[in-house]
Design an enzyme around this catalytic site. Structure first.
Site, PDB file in Angstrom:
ATOM      1  N   ASP A  20       0.835  -1.213   0.000  1.00 22.43           N
ATOM      2  CA  ASP A  20       0.000   0.000   0.000  1.00 22.43           C
ATOM      3  C   ASP A  20       0.868   1.260   0.000  1.00 22.43           C
ATOM      4  O   ASP A  20       0.347   2.376  -0.039  1.00 22.43           O
ATOM      5  CB  ASP A  20      -1.014  -0.015   1.149  1.00 22.43           C
ATOM      6  CG  ASP A  20      -0.369  -0.031   2.524  1.00 22.43           C
ATOM      7  OD1 ASP A  20       0.877  -0.085   2.612  1.00 22.43           O
ATOM      8  OD2 ASP A  20      -1.125   0.005   3.521  1.00 22.43           O
ATOM      9  N   SER A  21       2.211   1.074  -0.003  1.00 27.21           N
ATOM     10  CA  SER A  21       3.101   2.219  -0.231  1.00 27.21           C
ATOM     11  C   SER A  21       2.811   2.827  -1.595  1.00 27.21           C
ATOM     12  O   SER A  21       3.277   3.927  -1.899  1.00 27.21           O
ATOM     13  CB  SER A  21       4.569   1.781  -0.150  1.00 27.21           C
ATOM     14  OG  SER A  21       4.818   0.682  -0.991  1.00 27.21           O
ATOM     15  N   ASP A  48      -1.154  -6.315  -0.040  1.00 28.75           N
ATOM     16  CA  ASP A  48      -1.195  -5.537   1.200  1.00 28.75           C
ATOM     17  C   ASP A  48      -2.629  -5.022   1.361  1.00 28.75           C
ATOM     18  O   ASP A  48      -3.098  -4.221   0.543  1.00 28.75           O
ATOM     19  CB  ASP A  48      -0.243  -4.344   1.010  1.00 28.75           C
ATOM     20  CG  ASP A  48       0.405  -3.916   2.298  1.00 28.75           C
ATOM     21  OD1 ASP A  48       0.122  -4.522   3.335  1.00 28.75           O
ATOM     22  OD2 ASP A  48       1.217  -2.971   2.237  1.00 28.75           O
ATOM     23  N   LYS A  74      -1.484  -9.526   3.234  1.00 29.38           N
ATOM     24  CA  LYS A  74      -0.678  -9.023   4.364  1.00 29.38           C
ATOM     25  C   LYS A  74      -1.531  -8.052   5.183  1.00 29.38           C
ATOM     26  O   LYS A  74      -2.209  -7.190   4.605  1.00 29.38           O
ATOM     27  CB  LYS A  74       0.588  -8.310   3.865  1.00 29.38           C
ATOM     28  CG  LYS A  74       1.404  -7.683   4.997  1.00 29.38           C
ATOM     29  CD  LYS A  74       2.785  -7.253   4.558  1.00 29.38           C
ATOM     30  CE  LYS A  74       2.847  -5.857   3.976  1.00 29.38           C
ATOM     31  NZ  LYS A  74       2.387  -4.799   4.886  1.00 29.38           N
ATOM     32  N   GLU A 129      -1.470  -5.545   8.773  1.00 26.26           N
ATOM     33  CA  GLU A 129      -0.628  -4.913   9.798  1.00 26.26           C
ATOM     34  C   GLU A 129      -1.210  -5.159  11.188  1.00 26.26           C
ATOM     35  O   GLU A 129      -2.437  -5.129  11.361  1.00 26.26           O
ATOM     36  CB  GLU A 129      -0.528  -3.402   9.542  1.00 26.26           C
ATOM     37  CG  GLU A 129       0.258  -3.080   8.286  1.00 26.26           C
ATOM     38  CD  GLU A 129       0.477  -1.581   8.087  1.00 26.26           C
ATOM     39  OE1 GLU A 129       0.148  -0.789   8.986  1.00 26.26           O
ATOM     40  OE2 GLU A 129       0.985  -1.212   7.004  1.00 26.26           O
ATOM     41  N   GLU A 152       9.346  -4.407  10.396  1.00 29.54           N
ATOM     42  CA  GLU A 152       9.720  -3.086   9.863  1.00 29.54           C
ATOM     43  C   GLU A 152      10.306  -2.186  10.949  1.00 29.54           C
ATOM     44  O   GLU A 152       9.714  -2.031  12.030  1.00 29.54           O
ATOM     45  CB  GLU A 152       8.497  -2.404   9.215  1.00 29.54           C
ATOM     46  CG  GLU A 152       8.832  -1.014   8.681  1.00 29.54           C
ATOM     47  CD  GLU A 152       7.842  -0.459   7.676  1.00 29.54           C
ATOM     48  OE1 GLU A 152       6.956  -1.197   7.204  1.00 29.54           O
ATOM     49  OE2 GLU A 152       7.957   0.741   7.359  1.00 29.54           O
TER      50      GLU A 152
END
Ligand code: KIV
Length: 267
Positions: A45-46, A84, A114, A116, A183
């Site tokens: 999602d960057s 993501d 993925k 978070e 991270e």
């Protein structure tokens, strides 16, 4: 190219062979990953910042991530593709998370999602794994919680943070994640986490002792040259090369040097 599966990745960890992962969002860069045999492509999602020019990852939608994952899948058909899941596509309820993750897997051909977070997503991880969807966790600095963190930071400098990282990893492992992104974590802490868990660890800003490493394609090739986090290694000066090419195109067109006769169709 042989297809990469969860079994391939687990075998690599077992044999102590490093796993390579690139975060990217389009067909061409994914194709390059396929050609050189990068193990896994994450549609991160960057893309909110790198592709869309937004200030954070938060505005990215499920529709957008599906669109980009389809392009990546076409470019890297044999690589292990991870999606993501965007902010608020899985946080409101397990039902909604299950539906969105299921939709993403159905529509894109990706192999894993993925998410978070640690303890707070464990119940959803269990539901996804029960539904047959491989799940990648993401702990340490988690960009979708940037407002809670107050911006990017190293997580694991305080003993309390280390304890939370250990607890979260154990809970995620018990819930069934097969891989976790670490991270912005001090390397000694990340080493300890990697060595004490059967889960595959992939680091970004977490030192060299993780089972694998991930970088954003645009950082690695130097297309993003306006910021450079400490953990990025630039393997090319992409922005410099492209800028030069554009300048030369502009000069050639303005001088009447492009196109030449050889670049034009005859009668
Ligand atoms: O969004 C992303 O690209 C990521 C990686 C940097 C791990 O989450």
């Amino acid at each position: 190219m042989e297809r990469v599966t969860v079994r391939t990745l687990r075998k690599k960890k077992k044999e102590g062979r490093k796993i390579t992962m690139i975060s990217t969002y389009d067909f061409i860069s994914a194709r390059l990953c396929e050609e050189v045999g990068i193990d896994s492509v994450l549609v991160g999602d960057s893309l909110g910042m790198v592709f869309q020019g937004q200030e954070s990852t938060l505005p990215v939608t499920v529709e957008e991530i599906i669109y980009h994952t389809k392009a990546v899948k076409r470019g890297a058909p044999t690589r292990f593709i991870i999606v993501d899941m965007p902010f608020m596509s899985y946080q409101a309820s397990a039902e909604e998370g299950l539906r969105n993750c299921g939709r993403v897997i159905k529509e894109t051909g990706a192999q894993a999602v993925k998410l978070e977070g640690g303890e707070e997503i464990a119940h959803l991880v269990r539901r996804l794994v029960d539904a047959g969807i491989p799940v990648v966790g993401h702990i340490g600095y988690t960009p979708q919680s940037e407002h809670r963190f107050g911006g990017p930071k190293v997580v694991g400098k305080e003993q309390e943070e280390v304890e939370k990282l250990k607890r979260d990893l154990k809970i995620l492992e018990d819930a069934g994640v097969f891989m976790v992104v670490l991270e912005s974590i001090p390397w000694k802490v990340a080493k300890d986490l990697s060595e004490s868990s059967s889960v595959i660890t992939v680091g970004i800003g977490a030192g060299k002792y993780c089972d694998g490493q991930v970088l954003v394609f645009h950082d690695l090739v130097g297309l993003v040259d306006y910021v450079k986090p400490k953990f990025v290694r630039r393997y090319a000066e992409g922005a410099k090369i492209f800028r030069e090419a554009l300048r030369n195109f502009k000069i050639d067109v303005e001088r009447g040097d492009f196109p030449s006769e050889g670049e034009s169709y005859g009668e």
